[in-house]
Design an enzyme around this catalytic site. Structure first.
Site, PDB file in Angstrom:
ATOM      1  N   GLY A 371       0.835  -1.193   0.000  1.00  0.00           N
ATOM      2  CA  GLY A 371       0.000   0.000   0.000  1.00  0.00           C
ATOM      3  C   GLY A 371       0.865   1.236   0.000  1.00  0.00           C
ATOM      4  N   GLY A 372       0.259   2.361   0.322  1.00  0.00           N
ATOM      5  CA  GLY A 372       1.005   3.602   0.339  1.00  0.00           C
ATOM      6  C   GLY A 372       2.086   3.621   1.394  1.00  0.00           C
ATOM      7  N   GLY A 374       4.017   0.924   2.226  1.00  0.00           N
ATOM      8  CA  GLY A 374       5.106   0.010   1.913  1.00  0.00           C
ATOM      9  C   GLY A 374       4.582  -1.397   1.691  1.00  0.00           C
ATOM     10  N   LYS A 390       5.619  -5.561   8.477  1.00  0.00           N
ATOM     11  CA  LYS A 390       5.196  -4.375   7.735  1.00  0.00           C
ATOM     12  C   LYS A 390       6.413  -3.465   7.561  1.00  0.00           C
ATOM     13  CE  LYS A 390       1.639  -0.746   7.982  1.00  0.00           C
ATOM     14  NZ  LYS A 390       0.494  -0.258   8.796  1.00  0.00           N
ATOM     15  N   ASP A 487      -9.493   5.487  10.395  1.00  0.00           N
ATOM     16  CA  ASP A 487      -9.320   4.807   9.106  1.00  0.00           C
ATOM     17  C   ASP A 487      -9.882   3.391   9.170  1.00  0.00           C
ATOM     18  OD1 ASP A 487      -8.629   4.681   6.453  1.00  0.00           O
ATOM     19  OD2 ASP A 487      -6.557   4.086   6.817  1.00  0.00           O
TER      20      ASP A 487
END
Length: 688
Positions: A371-372, A374, A390, A487
């Site tokens: 994703g944005g 990484g 992650k 989010d």
């Protein structure tokens, strides 16, 4: 026989946790050779009985088929689980002692505990049972919630007494040893940290009791503070319940301790205290007739009393100093204190070499997603534990300071419906987060796949909805910090092997302090389709912003359709208004995901749709709190509030349009809007 419950509110470095303490004697004083198991039938509150061959009994059997294996396969030898739906839902917890030699011994013990529980407490809905090597509880009440601090216990008292006048010194030695093992278990200063487990031994200056052995343990999913407070509560009963006794213990759901004058645990003790030398009582002066001798004897008596008093004071000072060193500092719960940051981060640091080996040097074949932020990789540690790694992009604007703040925040949140952070690596300009591995990945990868969504029958979907609701209630109302996630979306809901949901990705989370209920930001970050209108258009966010996102998730789960605009089936009507139009026309059943089959529980689905629409009301004040949502889901008698048309859905907005909108409200040149599609998560972490 149960003692009355007593309420106390110990201060946990600025956060007050309330425990209800109930000591159950079964029997009141156990015989010296009283063998395990030690059962407690129907702890607190009274739960009633079930009938033979009922759905509840069937659910107990289903739980007994999985919980022993799950506990034995866990690195902590600990597992929780639930089976069935309310009112026949069964919640279970199994914990093996930290010195259990192997997984098969743990599995055998928990399996035996299920059999022993049903024999010792036939047809009881709520049972605790303790064996030498494991403990088990199952109940019709969800005692696994983090805000449930019932310390319901079984007390074992050895009938044998310490001989002679050595009892006061023996009690002091026991207190010192038990408190030492309790502090060790809570602080986790070694490899035992993940098991919240400590053992110790101490020499005693008495021929009949050459050594004392003690063990303390907490459930591995308790925080350091909760573990310390729980153990402190039960060890405080030592002077009253165990004075002069050669052994005993208090066994609870969340913590336990035991001491004996013989080695009852396996392996070398983790603590070895020096020989404890008690102060014997002063000898009686001999009868004399001489005045001078009387004076000398009186002086000796006074000296003996003074020396004994000094010795007792020294013991008290030593115990206090030991506990003071292990207690959390006054600012332990302040998320941006340098002291707190350094202590918590150090305990989470992992070596880059280990992570490279676990992921085959971040091989693309091990990639779970990107994703944005990484990439995310699957890793396997040398001990066999599976992890999710992650790896943030090198170009990420998330600095080390902000990352540390984020880590301290996540480390303080502990709930079964929040993903668990295992560690962090900050070597060689890398910024890597390590989480527990979720075999079923994220909710969106199954829910919106026309083939995989058949795995999610209605029972699993309702479990997911309930779990998300409980996780949000913990963040908003029950945790030590009031958190707004900001989010919440399908791709940030991870599923374990049993499809239990765990909320992840706290990169946008905000902390509210004191009585704060809302805030305003000039940097809007989130995901199309899930953002509340007051946040997307004005930067206003609160816990009701998360409630809006939850409502969108509920409607997506029931219908199997995205709210991002990519799966629209009727012109340009977004999911929220599409559901509303069908609701008002009375044919909302047509929108239920057809993969759920021909005979789904329509009433439960309609309730979920009603709650989902209630959560996406236009005015934040019209949306319910998550605690109310959980009551709506669990109760069959609560009348749901009436509905009005939901808020319009915030779809993709161009950068120029967003900038103009925010410039009108906040005339700053640096105003910006950061959004993402439903497929990509963009983390903009700012100092709070």
């Amino acid at each position: 026989m149960a003692k009355p419950r007593r309420r106390f509110s110990p201060c946990l470095t600025g956060v007050t946790a309330t425990f209800l303490f109930a000591v159950l004697y079964a029997p009141l004083i156990a015989a010296e050779d009283e063998p395990p198991p030690w059962p407690t039938c129907g702890p607190y509150p009274p739960s009633g009985n079930y009938t033979a061959n009922s759905t509840y009994q069937s659910n107990i059997n289903r739980l007994a088929a999985t919980l022993p294996r799950n506990a034995s396969s866990s690195p902590e030898l600990y597992a929780t689980g639930s089976v069935g739906d309310v009112p026949d839902a069964v919640y279970g917890q199994a914990l093996c002692r930290g010195d259990v030699a192997n997984a098969s011994a743990c599995e055998s013990c928990v399996a035996a505990a299920f059999r022993g529980a049903t024999r010792a407490c036939p047809l009881y809905k709520d049972v605790m049972i303790f064996y030498d090597l494991c403990q088990l509880r199952f109940s019709n009440r969800d005692f696994l919630l983090d805000d449930d601090y019932y310390v319901t216990t079984y007390t074992l008292q050895r009938s044998r007494r310490v001989a002679g006048g050595a009892a006061p010194a023996f009690d002091a030695a026991v207190g010192l040893l038990v408190n030492a093992t309790a502090g060790y278990a809570a602080a986790g200063d070694s490899s035992s940290s993940s098991r919240r487990f400590g053992t110790g031994t101490e020499g005693f200056d008495d021929r009949s009791n050459p050594k004392i052995y003690a063990l303390s343990q907490c459930a591995p999913d308790t925080t350091v503070e909760v573990c310390r407070t729980c153990l402190g509560t039960i060890t405080a009963e030592l002077p009253k319940l165990f004075s002069g006794r050669t052994g005993g213990g208090i066994f609870g759901v969340w913590c336990n301790f035991r001491y004996e004058v013989f080695p009852f645990f396996s392996g070398r003790p983790l603590l070895q205290l020096p020989q404890f030398v008690g102060t014997p009582p002063a000898p009686a002066p001999p009868a004399t007739t001489g005045g001078g001798e009387k004076t000398r004897n009186s002086a000796g008596i006074v000296l003996a009393i003074v020396m004994a008093t000094i010795a007792v004071i020294l013991v008290i000072v030593m115990v206090y100093f030991f506990c003071w060193r292990r207690r959390p500092k006054a600012n332990a719960f302040l998320p941006y204190s340098a002291t707190s940051d350094d202590r918590n981060i150090d305990s989470l640091l992992l070596d880059l070499a280990i992570l490279r080996g676990a992921t085959d040097d971040f091989d693309e074949c091990r990639m779970l997603g990107k994703g944005g932020f990484g990439m995310v990789y699957k890793g396997d540690l040398p001990d066999g534990q599976e992890i999710a790694v992650k790896r943030l992009c090198q170009s990420s604007r998330q600095g080390i300071g902000e990352l540390k703040s984020e880590l301290v925040l996540v480390a303080k949140l502990h709930h079964k419906n929040l993903v668990r952070l295992l560690g962090v690596c900050l070597e060689e300009h890398e910024k890597i987060l390590v989480y527990e591995y979720m075999p079923n990945r994220s909710l969106d990868t199954i829910l919106f796949d026309s083939e995989k969504n058949k795995e999610l029958d209605w029972g699993k979907r309702f479990k997911v909805i309930n779990g998300i609701a409980r996780g949000l209630q913990y963040l908003h109302e029950d945790s030590q910090l009031k958190i707004v996630h900001r989010d919440l979306k399908a791709s940030n809901i991870l599923l374990d092997s049993d499809y239990n949901p765990k909320i992840s990705d706290f990169g946008l989370a905000k902390i509210f302090g004191g009585d704060q209920s809302e805030d305003v930001t000039r940097r809007i970050a989130g995901t199309y389709g899930y953002m509340a209108p007051e946040y997307a258009m004005g930067g206003h966010y609160s816990i009701k912003s998360d409630v809006f996102s939850f409502g969108v998730l509920v409607l997506e789960i029931v219908t199997g359709r995205r709210n991002s605009g990519s799966d629209k089936t009727e012109q340009d009507v977004d999911l929220l208004n599409n559901v509303w139009e069908h609701w008002t026309r009375g044919n909302v059943i047509e929108l239920i995901d057809p993969s759920l089959g021909n005979h789904p529980p329509i009433d439960q689905m309609l309730k979920c749709i009603h709650v989902g629409l209630l959560c996406v009301q236009r005015k934040p004040g019209s949306r319910p709190a998550m605690s109310s949502v959980n009551i709506m889901f669990s109760s069959h008698t609560v009348r749901l509030p009436s509905l009005s048309r939901p808020a319009f859905c915030i779809q993709e907005v161009s950068t120029s349009e967003s900038s103009n909108a925010y410039s009108d409200a906040y005339p700053y040149t640096e105003n910006s809007t950061v959004m993402s599609s439903n497929q990509v998560s963009i983390t903009e972490l700012l100092p709070r």
